[in-house]
Scaffold this active site. Structure first.
Site, PDB file in Angstrom:
ATOM      1  N   LYS A  15      42.106  34.721  47.984  1.00 25.44           N
ATOM      2  CA  LYS A  15      41.410  34.578  46.696  1.00 25.44           C
ATOM      3  C   LYS A  15      41.284  35.892  45.914  1.00 25.44           C
ATOM      4  O   LYS A  15      41.311  35.899  44.689  1.00 25.44           O
ATOM      5  CB  LYS A  15      40.011  33.989  46.919  1.00 25.44           C
ATOM      6  CG  LYS A  15      40.004  32.566  47.439  1.00 25.44           C
ATOM      7  CD  LYS A  15      40.476  31.591  46.386  1.00 25.44           C
ATOM      8  CE  LYS A  15      40.334  30.147  46.797  1.00 25.44           C
ATOM      9  NZ  LYS A  15      40.881  29.218  45.804  1.00 25.44           N
TER      10      LYS A  15
ATOM     11  N   GLU B  74      33.440  29.115  40.042  1.00 22.56           N
ATOM     12  CA  GLU B  74      33.053  27.985  40.885  1.00 22.56           C
ATOM     13  C   GLU B  74      33.591  28.274  42.282  1.00 22.56           C
ATOM     14  O   GLU B  74      34.531  29.037  42.442  1.00 22.56           O
ATOM     15  CB  GLU B  74      33.641  26.682  40.331  1.00 22.56           C
ATOM     16  CG  GLU B  74      35.054  26.330  40.783  1.00 22.56           C
ATOM     17  CD  GLU B  74      36.135  27.358  40.430  1.00 22.56           C
ATOM     18  OE1 GLU B  74      37.050  27.531  41.265  1.00 22.56           O
ATOM     19  OE2 GLU B  74      36.090  27.973  39.357  1.00 22.56           O
TER      20      GLU B  74
ATOM     21  N   SER C  89      45.998  31.115  54.791  1.00 21.98           N
ATOM     22  CA  SER C  89      45.263  31.432  53.562  1.00 21.98           C
ATOM     23  C   SER C  89      43.967  32.191  53.785  1.00 21.98           C
ATOM     24  O   SER C  89      43.510  32.940  52.933  1.00 21.98           O
ATOM     25  CB  SER C  89      44.961  30.146  52.785  1.00 21.98           C
ATOM     26  OG  SER C  89      44.209  29.263  53.605  1.00 21.98           O
TER      27      SER C  89
END
Length: 398
Positions: free
Chosen positions: A90, A112, A378
């Protein structure tokens, strides 16, 4: 020739666009007209690349998983996004977007989050750049991702619970959009995935494309060729999958596989496997595939993984599915948990439950002995420890 890049109207084939309330038009239009010029500036790229290296810790390793490879009779490489600062992919995107927001003169940041990884990554870069940060998070997710909520608060972010609907990611996104409509001038909304109105899907994909950019030279170094035979990544909204696929989209010889969260099973009504049970519609500002009722109401998604229980997928993934450029697999909670725990035992790596969905594809698909399969890991599993321990307890007879 089929193209997998966005066109000037913000569409990938039949999907994409910008379906937004009039109040947001100036914001989105400012982004659309300026984002490419800004992110292609040499000074922007220099600052971005420097921070990716010195702050995030890139390049992330490409690790040959020897024991996993032996078990499945193929060559499995793991792209270790879990080793980035903040523990997931991220931060590649939040770093890019905060540098963009600064150059647009924005003072406040909203975001969010579902699993909390994007929230943590946003709070992190806001602390780094000295900007105010509000993160919207579903009340259910706040409860199941407590460590990440603590991190966000420690980093100075204000975490606001979304109390409507299923009180998960979809609802947090709704609340963030509402906030943005009320504060359009001084606020930038850092969307965490390849979703939302154009230019977000393209912009996020570009920031995440560093994953496949590194993968190319790392594979060349380790295997002698830039192309793997297959890349596997989990897909919720799909930002890290897009990052892993990006530089291989036009290389048809590289197979792309997206692993979606089937929850309790695609026919149970407790699932988030959009490509299996969704159809075209508009969600959060773009036309894409989403789970909906006959009369177009969004169906509440479910997954054991807070980062995958989203009722749609990014428009670029809808296009990849539509054109059959990528294959999508539905992975249940149980299959993902088993795959995640297997990685713990075989390689000493605790993956995020999201990433475990991608690992589960190894059991569903037979790969050849000499094939090179890259699985994009991830994120790391610290945030999911309670989920894993519950599963361990269930499997260990007293």
């Amino acid at each position: 020739m089929t193209t997998y890049q966005v066109n000037e109207r913000g569409y990938y084939g039949n999907f994409g666009g910008a379906f937004i309330p009039e109040m947001l038009y100036p914001n989105v239009e400012e982004l659309r007209t300026r984002y490419l010029d800004i992110i292609e500036e040499p000074s922007f790229q220099e600052e971005f690349q420097q921070l990716l290296k010195d702050y995030v810790g890139r390049p992330s390793p490409l690790y040959f998983a020897k024991r996993l490879s032996e078990k499945y009779g193929t060559k499995v490489y793991l792209k270790r996004e879990d080793l980035n600062h903040t523990g997931a992919h991220k931060v590649n995107n939040t770093l890019g977007q905060i540098l963009l927001a600064k150059r647009l003169g924005k003072k406040n940041i909203i975001a969010e989050t579902g699993a909390g990884q994007h929230g943590v990554a946003t709070a992190t870069v806001c602390a780094l750049m000295g900007m105010d940060c509000i993160v919207y998070m579903g009340e259910v997710d706040i409860e199941r991702q407590k460590p990440n909520v603590g991190r966000m608060k420690l980093l100075g972010a204000k975490v606001i619970p979304a109390m409507s609907g299923s009180r998960t990611l979809k609802d947090a996104t709704n609340e963030a959009m509402r906030h943005w409509i009320s504060n359009p001038v001084d606020t930038h909304y850092i969307i965490g995935s390849v979703v939302g109105p154009h230019p977000y899907p393209d912009m996020v994909a570009r920031f995440q494309s560093v994953i496949s950019e590194e993968m190319k030279w790392q594979l060349k170094e380790q295997t002698g060729k830039e192309d793997p035979d297959c890349i596997i990544a989990c897909v919720g909204g799909g930002s890290h999958a897009m990052g892993a696929f990006y530089h291989y989209l036009d290389r048809e010889q590289v197979r792309l596989i997206g692993a979606e969260a089937a929850g309790l099973g695609i026919s149970t009504g407790e699932s988030a496997a959009t490509t299996f049970i969704g159809r075209a519609g508009v969600l959060h500002g773009s036309k894409t595939l989403l789970m909906q009722t006959e009369d177009g109401q969004v169906v509440e998604p479910y997954s054991i993984s807070a980062g995958l229980d989203y009722p749609g997928i990014g428009p670029v993934h809808a296009h990849l599915h539509d054109t059959k450029r990528a294959d999508f697999f539905a992975v249940t909670d149980m299959e993902a948990m088993a795959a995640g725990m297997e990685l713990c035992r075989l390689e000493g790596i605790i993956p995020a439950v999201e990433s475990a969905h991608a690992l589960a594809v190894l059991k569903k698909e037979q790969f050849k002995e000499n094939e090179v399969v890259v699985i994009n890991l991830s994120g790391r599993g610290d945030k999911d420890l309670e989920t894993y321990l519950r599963e361990l307890k269930r499997k260990t007879p007293h």
